[in-house]
Design a protein around this motif. Structure first.
Motif, PDB file in Angstrom:
ATOM      1  N   ALA A 102       0.372  -1.190   0.024  1.00 56.62           N
ATOM      2  CA  ALA A 102       0.405   0.257  -0.326  1.00 56.62           C
ATOM      3  C   ALA A 102       0.964   0.745   0.048  1.00 56.62           C
ATOM      4  CB  ALA A 102      -0.980   0.309   1.302  1.00 56.62           C
ATOM      5  N   LEU A 103       2.088   1.564   0.418  1.00 56.14           N
ATOM      6  CA  LEU A 103       3.111   2.294   0.775  1.00 56.14           C
ATOM      7  C   LEU A 103       3.444   3.176  -0.455  1.00 56.14           C
ATOM      8  CD1 LEU A 103       5.021   1.439   3.865  1.00 56.14           C
ATOM      9  CD2 LEU A 103       2.969   2.165   4.035  1.00 56.14           C
ATOM     10  N   PHE A 104       3.405   1.571  -1.435  1.00 58.75           N
ATOM     11  CA  PHE A 104       3.568   2.359  -3.010  1.00 58.75           C
ATOM     12  C   PHE A 104       2.487   3.105  -3.641  1.00 58.75           C
ATOM     13  CE2 PHE A 104       6.793  -1.998  -1.714  1.00 58.75           C
ATOM     14  CZ  PHE A 104       6.980  -1.242  -0.902  1.00 58.75           C
ATOM     15  N   ALA A 105       1.852   3.164  -3.346  1.00 58.13           N
ATOM     16  CA  ALA A 105       1.242   4.179  -3.663  1.00 58.13           C
ATOM     17  C   ALA A 105       1.588   5.972  -3.539  1.00 58.13           C
ATOM     18  CB  ALA A 105      -0.165   3.848  -3.255  1.00 58.13           C
ATOM     19  N   ALA A 573      12.561 -15.750  -3.568  1.00 59.11           N
ATOM     20  CA  ALA A 573      13.370 -14.651  -3.263  1.00 59.11           C
ATOM     21  C   ALA A 573      12.847 -14.001  -5.008  1.00 59.11           C
ATOM     22  CB  ALA A 573      14.472 -14.583  -3.216  1.00 59.11           C
ATOM     23  N   GLN A 574      13.074 -15.551  -5.766  1.00 61.62           N
ATOM     24  CA  GLN A 574      13.013 -14.478  -7.564  1.00 61.62           C
ATOM     25  C   GLN A 574      11.522 -14.209  -7.019  1.00 61.62           C
ATOM     26  OE1 GLN A 574      16.012 -14.235  -8.529  1.00 61.62           O
ATOM     27  NE2 GLN A 574      15.578 -15.117 -10.228  1.00 61.62           N
ATOM     28  N   LEU A 575      10.507 -14.750  -6.797  1.00 63.08           N
ATOM     29  CA  LEU A 575       8.644 -14.870  -7.567  1.00 63.08           C
ATOM     30  C   LEU A 575       8.833 -12.783  -6.496  1.00 63.08           C
ATOM     31  CD1 LEU A 575       7.051 -17.382  -6.346  1.00 63.08           C
ATOM     32  CD2 LEU A 575       6.816 -16.101  -8.542  1.00 63.08           C
ATOM     33  N   TRP A 576       9.124 -12.580  -5.270  1.00 62.70           N
ATOM     34  CA  TRP A 576       9.231 -11.252  -4.956  1.00 62.70           C
ATOM     35  C   TRP A 576       9.903 -10.467  -5.561  1.00 62.70           C
ATOM     36  CZ3 TRP A 576      12.529  -8.172  -2.941  1.00 62.70           C
ATOM     37  CH2 TRP A 576      12.019  -6.866  -2.237  1.00 62.70           C
ATOM     38  N   LEU A 577      11.321 -10.254  -6.168  1.00 62.86           N
ATOM     39  CA  LEU A 577      11.664  -9.994  -6.914  1.00 62.86           C
ATOM     40  C   LEU A 577      10.781  -9.161  -8.580  1.00 62.86           C
ATOM     41  CD1 LEU A 577      14.918 -11.401  -6.599  1.00 62.86           C
ATOM     42  CD2 LEU A 577      14.503  -8.574  -6.116  1.00 62.86           C
ATOM     43  N   GLN A 578       9.835  -9.804  -8.737  1.00 62.00           N
ATOM     44  CA  GLN A 578       9.617 -10.341  -9.762  1.00 62.00           C
ATOM     45  C   GLN A 578       8.410  -9.066  -9.899  1.00 62.00           C
ATOM     46  OE1 GLN A 578       6.800 -13.610 -11.510  1.00 62.00           O
ATOM     47  NE2 GLN A 578       8.413 -12.719 -14.032  1.00 62.00           N
ATOM     48  N   GLN A 579       7.502  -9.829  -8.377  1.00 63.99           N
ATOM     49  CA  GLN A 579       6.322  -9.529  -8.549  1.00 63.99           C
ATOM     50  C   GLN A 579       6.177  -7.636  -8.167  1.00 63.99           C
ATOM     51  OE1 GLN A 579       2.741 -12.972  -7.240  1.00 63.99           O
ATOM     52  NE2 GLN A 579       4.484 -13.225  -6.204  1.00 63.99           N
ATOM     53  N   PHE A 580       7.091  -7.484  -7.053  1.00 65.46           N
ATOM     54  CA  PHE A 580       7.078  -6.796  -6.394  1.00 65.46           C
ATOM     55  C   PHE A 580       8.664  -5.803  -7.710  1.00 65.46           C
ATOM     56  CE2 PHE A 580       6.032  -9.197  -3.353  1.00 65.46           C
ATOM     57  CZ  PHE A 580       4.786  -7.575  -2.412  1.00 65.46           C
ATOM     58  N   GLY A 581       8.535  -6.468  -8.609  1.00 63.50           N
ATOM     59  CA  GLY A 581      10.056  -5.750  -9.588  1.00 63.50           C
ATOM     60  C   GLY A 581       9.000  -4.990 -10.857  1.00 63.50           C
ATOM     61  N   LYS A 582       9.235  -5.490 -12.435  1.00 61.93           N
ATOM     62  CA  LYS A 582       8.862  -5.566 -12.807  1.00 61.93           C
ATOM     63  C   LYS A 582       7.410  -5.912 -13.609  1.00 61.93           C
ATOM     64  CE  LYS A 582       9.728  -9.669 -15.762  1.00 61.93           C
ATOM     65  NZ  LYS A 582       8.206  -9.530 -16.047  1.00 61.93           N
ATOM     66  N   ASP A 583       6.881  -6.369 -12.591  1.00 61.27           N
ATOM     67  CA  ASP A 583       5.128  -7.158 -12.232  1.00 61.27           C
ATOM     68  C   ASP A 583       4.503  -6.138 -11.759  1.00 61.27           C
ATOM     69  OD1 ASP A 583       6.140  -8.707 -14.441  1.00 61.27           O
ATOM     70  OD2 ASP A 583       6.091 -10.839 -13.500  1.00 61.27           O
ATOM     71  N   PHE A 584       4.700  -5.159 -10.618  1.00 58.23           N
ATOM     72  CA  PHE A 584       4.156  -4.715  -9.966  1.00 58.23           C
ATOM     73  C   PHE A 584       2.892  -4.127 -10.173  1.00 58.23           C
ATOM     74  CE2 PHE A 584       3.101  -1.537  -6.806  1.00 58.23           C
ATOM     75  CZ  PHE A 584       3.171  -2.183  -5.876  1.00 58.23           C
ATOM     76  N   ALA A 585       2.569  -3.446 -10.956  1.00 61.34           N
ATOM     77  CA  ALA A 585       1.764  -3.143 -11.207  1.00 61.34           C
ATOM     78  C   ALA A 585       0.313  -3.886 -12.295  1.00 61.34           C
ATOM     79  CB  ALA A 585       2.180  -1.981 -13.205  1.00 61.34           C
ATOM     80  N   ALA A 586       0.989  -4.610 -12.887  1.00 58.21           N
ATOM     81  CA  ALA A 586       0.219  -5.794 -13.091  1.00 58.21           C
ATOM     82  C   ALA A 586      -0.324  -7.087 -12.561  1.00 58.21           C
ATOM     83  CB  ALA A 586       0.780  -6.830 -14.515  1.00 58.21           C
ATOM     84  N   ARG A 587       0.164  -6.539 -11.176  1.00 59.38           N
ATOM     85  CA  ARG A 587      -0.632  -7.496  -9.943  1.00 59.38           C
ATOM     86  C   ARG A 587      -1.936  -6.543  -9.585  1.00 59.38           C
ATOM     87  NH1 ARG A 587       0.457 -12.592  -7.105  1.00 59.38           N
ATOM     88  NH2 ARG A 587      -1.531 -11.844  -6.468  1.00 59.38           N
ATOM     89  N   GLY A 588      -1.849  -4.993 -10.472  1.00 62.89           N
ATOM     90  CA  GLY A 588      -3.371  -4.495  -9.779  1.00 62.89           C
ATOM     91  C   GLY A 588      -3.126  -3.922  -8.347  1.00 62.89           C
ATOM     92  N   GLU A 589      -3.086  -4.528  -7.581  1.00 57.78           N
ATOM     93  CA  GLU A 589      -3.225  -3.840  -6.445  1.00 57.78           C
ATOM     94  C   GLU A 589      -1.903  -2.348  -6.203  1.00 57.78           C
ATOM     95  OE1 GLU A 589      -3.874  -7.445  -4.361  1.00 57.78           O
ATOM     96  OE2 GLU A 589      -3.850  -6.195  -2.897  1.00 57.78           O
ATOM     97  N   GLY A 590      -2.146  -1.182  -5.725  1.00 60.62           N
ATOM     98  CA  GLY A 590      -0.712  -0.748  -5.207  1.00 60.62           C
ATOM     99  C   GLY A 590      -0.485   0.400  -6.571  1.00 60.62           C
ATOM    100  N   ARG A 591      -1.490   0.549  -7.912  1.00 62.60           N
ATOM    101  CA  ARG A 591      -1.137   0.869  -8.717  1.00 62.60           C
ATOM    102  C   ARG A 591      -0.322   2.200  -8.860  1.00 62.60           C
ATOM    103  NH1 ARG A 591      -0.833  -0.972 -14.191  1.00 62.60           N
ATOM    104  NH2 ARG A 591      -0.676   1.260 -15.668  1.00 62.60           N
ATOM    105  N   ARG A 592       0.272   2.413  -9.132  1.00 60.79           N
ATOM    106  CA  ARG A 592       0.260   4.293  -9.592  1.00 60.79           C
ATOM    107  C   ARG A 592       0.834   4.885 -11.020  1.00 60.79           C
ATOM    108  NH1 ARG A 592       5.254   2.992  -6.743  1.00 60.79           N
ATOM    109  NH2 ARG A 592       7.095   4.353  -8.156  1.00 60.79           N
ATOM    110  N   ASP A 593       0.437   5.966 -10.530  1.00 65.27           N
ATOM    111  CA  ASP A 593       0.611   6.956 -12.696  1.00 65.27           C
ATOM    112  C   ASP A 593       1.753   6.653 -12.322  1.00 65.27           C
ATOM    113  OD1 ASP A 593      -2.327   9.574 -11.746  1.00 65.27           O
ATOM    114  OD2 ASP A 593      -2.002   6.716 -12.319  1.00 65.27           O
ATOM    115  N   GLY A 594       2.081   6.775 -13.923  1.00 62.94           N
ATOM    116  CA  GLY A 594       3.847   6.958 -13.958  1.00 62.94           C
ATOM    117  C   GLY A 594       4.325   6.047 -13.501  1.00 62.94           C
ATOM    118  N   ASP A 595       3.252   4.309 -13.136  1.00 63.32           N
ATOM    119  CA  ASP A 595       4.361   3.809 -12.429  1.00 63.32           C
ATOM    120  C   ASP A 595       5.049   2.646 -14.360  1.00 63.32           C
ATOM    121  OD1 ASP A 595       3.883   0.916  -9.558  1.00 63.32           O
ATOM    122  OD2 ASP A 595       5.541   1.590 -10.944  1.00 63.32           O
ATOM    123  N   ASP A 596       6.414   2.107 -13.581  1.00 60.59           N
ATOM    124  CA  ASP A 596       6.691   1.527 -14.574  1.00 60.59           C
ATOM    125  C   ASP A 596       7.064   0.025 -14.899  1.00 60.59           C
ATOM    126  OD1 ASP A 596      10.083   2.109 -14.351  1.00 60.59           O
ATOM    127  OD2 ASP A 596       8.684   1.096 -13.397  1.00 60.59           O
TER     128      ASP A 596
END
Lengths: 596, 84
Positions: A102-105, A573-596
C-alpha cells in the motif's frame, strides 16, 4: 474516528478484546461513548493514560493516533506482533499502512531491495524489524511505539518477553498441578475474551494439543458446537488427519478439511509470496493460504487457533534440542550423553542414521559452545553461510564485512545473559521467529489474503506473563514438551492427543515445484525463474550455483533440509523480485500513475 | 588416472558447494569447520563413496576422522580397497 471535540484522531486495525471492562471503568470516570466500537476505547484510554493506555489493552492491534493539541503522532503495535504496521518517510512526512504494497501508492517510496534483509531472511527466516525487504520501508517492531512530535522522532519499547534471573529448585513453589490449574484458568479467560465478535467464530484444529485445547475451551464457552477447520496432506508423513478426526468427534464440531497435494502448494506459491511480501525459507505458509480460503468460503472471518503455545510453553523441537545439547556439552567427555541426540527429530530418518561423532559435530554439543549468546540456535543458524553462498557476487560484495548473527548481539536485551539457557531460547523464538514468520508469513498474511482474522488465546498477555515465570522444568519435564499444558488439558481433550509427542507442522518442499517422477518443473514460472536467464536477470543469485542446485533437485538427489530450504528460499526470492519489480503494476494492487 | 581425491573434490564442488568459489577446498580443508557438509550431506557422501568405489562404510567408520577432508577420504577409501 475522532473523540468528542475532534482533538484526537485514530486509524485502527485489530481488536481490543477487553473493551467491555475498559469501557465500564472509563464510564465510571465520566467518559461518554458515541459508539460500541472497541476502537473508541483507544481514544478514551489515551485521554486517561496517555501512551500508558497500551498497557491496559488486551488484544491485537496496530494503530495511529493523531493528537491535535500536542501536534503529536503515535504509532503503536501490540505486544507480540500479531497485527502488522509498516511505515516509510516521504516528502518530509511519514506514510503508514498494514501492508507494505500500500505504501508504494506514494510516488516517493521505492521498491528497492535491502540485501541485508535478504541475508537475515536466509539466516533467521525473517528480516529483523524495523528492517524489511524494502530499503525504504520500516516495520514497527512488536511491543513498540513510534512518536513523531515537533520534528523529532522516537522509537520506544513498551513491552518485551522477560524471564526471571534465576530459578532456585529448592524454593517452595506451587506444585505442577497448581501451576496447571492457574494456566487453565487464564486460558479460559483468554478464550472468553476472544469469542467476543460481531461475526461467527470458528476454530482451527490441527490435531495437536494446542488447537484441540483452545477449540475445546471455545466450544464449552460458546455453549454450542463451533465449526472447525484443518489441513490434510496427501503425503502421509505430514498428515495429522487421524487426530483431527478424533478431536472433532470428541468436541462434536462440524469439521471441514482442505486436502493439500504438493502441486497445490506450487500452484498458489506466487500468491503466497505476494501476500507475505517477503521471501520465505519454507513452503509451510502455502497450505495455510488454502486453509483460510476454505474458512472464508464457509462464511467465517474469525478463527481461534493454538498459535503461540510452543513459544511460551516450550513446545518446539529446538527447546528439546537445546536441553540435550546443554546436557551433552556440560560433560564433553561423556560417551553416553550424546546418545540422547538420536531422540531428536524422530521424523527425520536421515538424521537417525548419523554416527555419534557426526551428531555431536552437527549439534555443536561442545563445552566451549555453552557460553555463546545464541547457544540454542547455533545448529540452525550455522546453515546460513551455505544458503547465502547462492547469492551473486554483487550481493556478496554488498554484504562483505558484516555478519547478521554477530550484529544480532546488539539487539539482545541487557538482562538476556542472566537468563536460564531455556529462557534464552524462548526469547529468540518469541522475539524473532514468532512475529517475523509464524504470526506474519504463516499467520496474518495468509489469513488476511482471504479476509480471515486469527485470534490466539496463548498470546493473551496474562497467559504470556504467567508462562514466562514458570521454571523450565515445569514446561519441559525430562524430554516431555509442554508438560504443564498436558496437565491442564486433562479431561478436556482426547487422551491420545494429550499424550502424543508434538508433530511439527511441515509441508512438502521440492516436490511442490518439481515432479519427482519426471524431474520436470510442475509450473512454467518455476522453469522461468530458476533458469540461468531468469536468475541473471534478477541479479541476486549466482546462475551457476542455482543451476547446479536445480540439476540436483531434478535428479532427485536433494532430499535434505539444507537443499530444500535453498530451493524454497531462492524461488520465493525470485517471485518476490518479479512481483514487486517489473510485474508490480500488473498485479493490480498498489498501482500508481507513472509506474513503470 | 584420476585420483580418488580429485573425484571426491568434483563431487563435493557440484553437490555441496554448488560451484561456489569462495571456499578454499584444499586437501586438508575440514568439511565441518568450513560448513561444507550437513547431516544429509554425510549420507550423500557415503553413498557416493560406496557406489563409486564398491566399498561398504560401517556406522563406526562414519566419523570425521575418516571423512572430514579430501585427504582423509582418500586415505580411508584406499585402506578399504586394499582390505576389500
Amino acid at each position: 474516528m475522532a473523540n468528542e471535540d475532534g482533538s484526537l484522531w485514530l486509524v485502527h486495525g485489530g481488536e481490543i478484546f477487553n473493551h467491555v471492562e475498559l469501557r465500564h471503568e472509563l464510564e465510571l470516570r465520566g467518559h461518554r461513548f458515541s459508539t460500541h466500537s472497541d476502537s473508541e476505547i483507544i481514544l478514551h484510554q489515551y485521554e486517561e493514560d496517555g501512551d500508558g493506555c497500551l498497557e491496559r489493552f488486551n488484544g491485537q492491534w496496530a494503530f495511529a493516533l493523531w493528537d491535535e493539541r500536542r501536534q503529536r503522532l503515535l504509532l503503536a503495535r501490540d505486544r507480540l506482533g500479531v497485527r502488522p504496521l509498516f511505515y516509510a518517510r516521504a516528502d518530509g512526512g511519514i506514510v503508514f499502512a498494514s501492508e507494505m504494497k500500500a505504501l508504494f501508492a506514494h510516488a516517493g517510496i521505492s521498491r528497492e531491495i535491502d540485501p541485508a534483509a535478504l541475508r537475515q531472511v536466509f539466516t533467521f527466516w525473517a528480516a529483523v524489524a524495523p528492517r524489511t525487504m524494502f530499503r525504504d520501508v520500516s516495520e514497527l517492531p512488536p511491543g513498540h511505539t513510534l512518536v513523531l512530535e515537533k520534528g523529532s522522532e522516537s522509537l520506544r519499547q513498551y513491552w518485551r518477553p522477560s524471564y526471571p534471573g534465576s530459578f532456585d529448585p529448592r524454593e517452595r513453589r506451587p506444585t505442577d498441578g497448581e501451576h496447571a490449574a492457574e494456566l487453565l484458568d487464564l486460558l479460559k479467560g483468554a478464550v472468553h475474551l476472544r469469542l467476543r465478535s460481531d461475526v461467527p467464530v470458528a476454530c482451527y484444529l490441527s490435531g495437536g494439543l494446542d488447537s484441540t485445547l483452545t477449540a475445546a475451551l471455545a466450544v464449552r464457552q460458546a455453549g454450542h458446537p463451533l465449526e472447525t477447520f484443518s489441513i490434510r496432506f496427501t503425503e502421509s508423513e505430514y498428515d495429522e488427519g487421524a487426530w483431527q478426526d478424533e478431536a472433532s468427534a470428541r468436541l462434536g464440531t462440524p469439521h471441514h478439511s482442505v486436502w493439500c497435494r504438493p502441486e497445490d502448494i506450487g500452484r498458489v506459491f506466487p500468491d503466497v509470496i505476494w501476500h507475505a511480501e517477503t521471501p520465505i525459507m519454507r513452503t509451510a505458509p502455502a497450505p495455510l493460504f488454502l486453509l483460510s480460503r476454505l474458512v472464508r468460503e464457509a462464511g467465517f472471518k474469525v478463527v481461534i487457533t493454538g498459535e503461540g503455545s510452543d513459544e511460551i510453553l516450550g513446545g518446539y523441537d529446538i527447546f528439546k534440542e537445546t536441553k540435550i545439547r546443554h546436557f551433552c556439552a556440560r560433560r564433553g567427555e561423556s560417551l553416553i550423553r550424546p546418545a540422547l541426540l538420536r531422540r531428536l527429530y524422530p521424523y527425520q530418518p536421515r538424521l537417525q542414521r548419523q554416527s555419534m561423532a557426526y551428531l555431536r559435530a552437527f549439534f555443536h554439543a561442545r563445552p566451549e559452545d555453552l557460553d555463546r549468546p545464541f547457544f540454542s540456535h547455533l545448529p540452525r543458524w550455522s546453515l546460513a553461510p551455505s544458503l547465502t553462498a547462492f547469492f551473486s557476487d554483487d550481493v556478496k560484495q554488498a554484504m562483505k564485512g558484516s555478519d547478521p548473527v554477530v550484529d544480532l548481539e546488539q539487539w539482545l536485551p541487557h538482562d538476556y545473559a542472566g537468563w536460564h539457557y531455556f529462557c534464552q531460547a524462548q526469547y529468540l523464538e518469541t522475539s524473532l521467529l514468532l512475529p517475523g514468520y509464524i504470526l506474519s508469513s504463516q499467520g496474518d498474511r495468509m489469513g488476511m489474503a482471504h479476509g480471515v482474522e486469527g485470534r490466539f488465546p496463548f498470546l493473551d498477555p496474562r497467559v504470556v506473563d504467567f508462562a514466562a515465570e514458570l521454571p523450565p522444568w515445569v514446561k519441559m519435564r525430562g524430554l516431555e514438551e509442554k508438560h504443564v499444558l498436558r496437565l491442564a488439558a486433562e479431561g478436556l481433550v482426547p487422551e491420545t492427543i494429550r499424550r502424543r509427542t508434538k508433530q511439527p507442522y511441515r509441508a512438502p518442499e521440492a516436490v511442490s515445484f518439481f515432479d519427482p517422477a519426471t524431474g520436470r518443473a510442475r509450473f512454467p514460472y518455476v522453469d522461468e525463474l530458476l533458469s540461468e536467464e531468469g536468475i541473471r536477470r534478477c541479479g541476486v543469485f549466482s546462475p551457476k550455483s542455482v543451476s547446479l542446485l536445480v540439476k540436483k533437485v531434478r535428479e532427485g538427489r536433494a532430499p535434505g533440509v539444507r537443499d530444500g530450504m535453498a530451493l524454497t528460499g531462492i524461488l520465493s526470492a525470485q517471485l518476490w523480485l518479479q512481483q514487486f519489480g517489473k510485474d508490480f503494476a500488473a498485479r493490480g494492487e498498489g498501482r500508481r500513475d507513472g509506474d513503470d | 588416472m584420476v585420483t580418488i581425491e580429485a573425484q571426491v573434490r568434483q563431487f563435493v564442488i557440484e553437490n555441496f558447494l554448488f560451484g561456489r568459489s569462495d571456499v578454499m577446498l584444499n586437501g586438508d580443508t575440514s568439511f565441518l569447520e568450513s560448513r561444507i557438509i550437513d547431516s544429509t550431506g554425510v549420507l550423500e557422501l557415503v553413498n557416493f563413496l560406496e557406489t563409486t568405489y564398491g566399498i561398504e562404510v560401517e556406522e563406526e567408520e562414519m566419523d570425521p576422522a575418516n571423512l572430514d577432508s579430501l585427504e582423509r577420504i582418500a586415505t580411508f577409501v584406499g585402506k578399504k580397497q586394499a582390505r576389500g
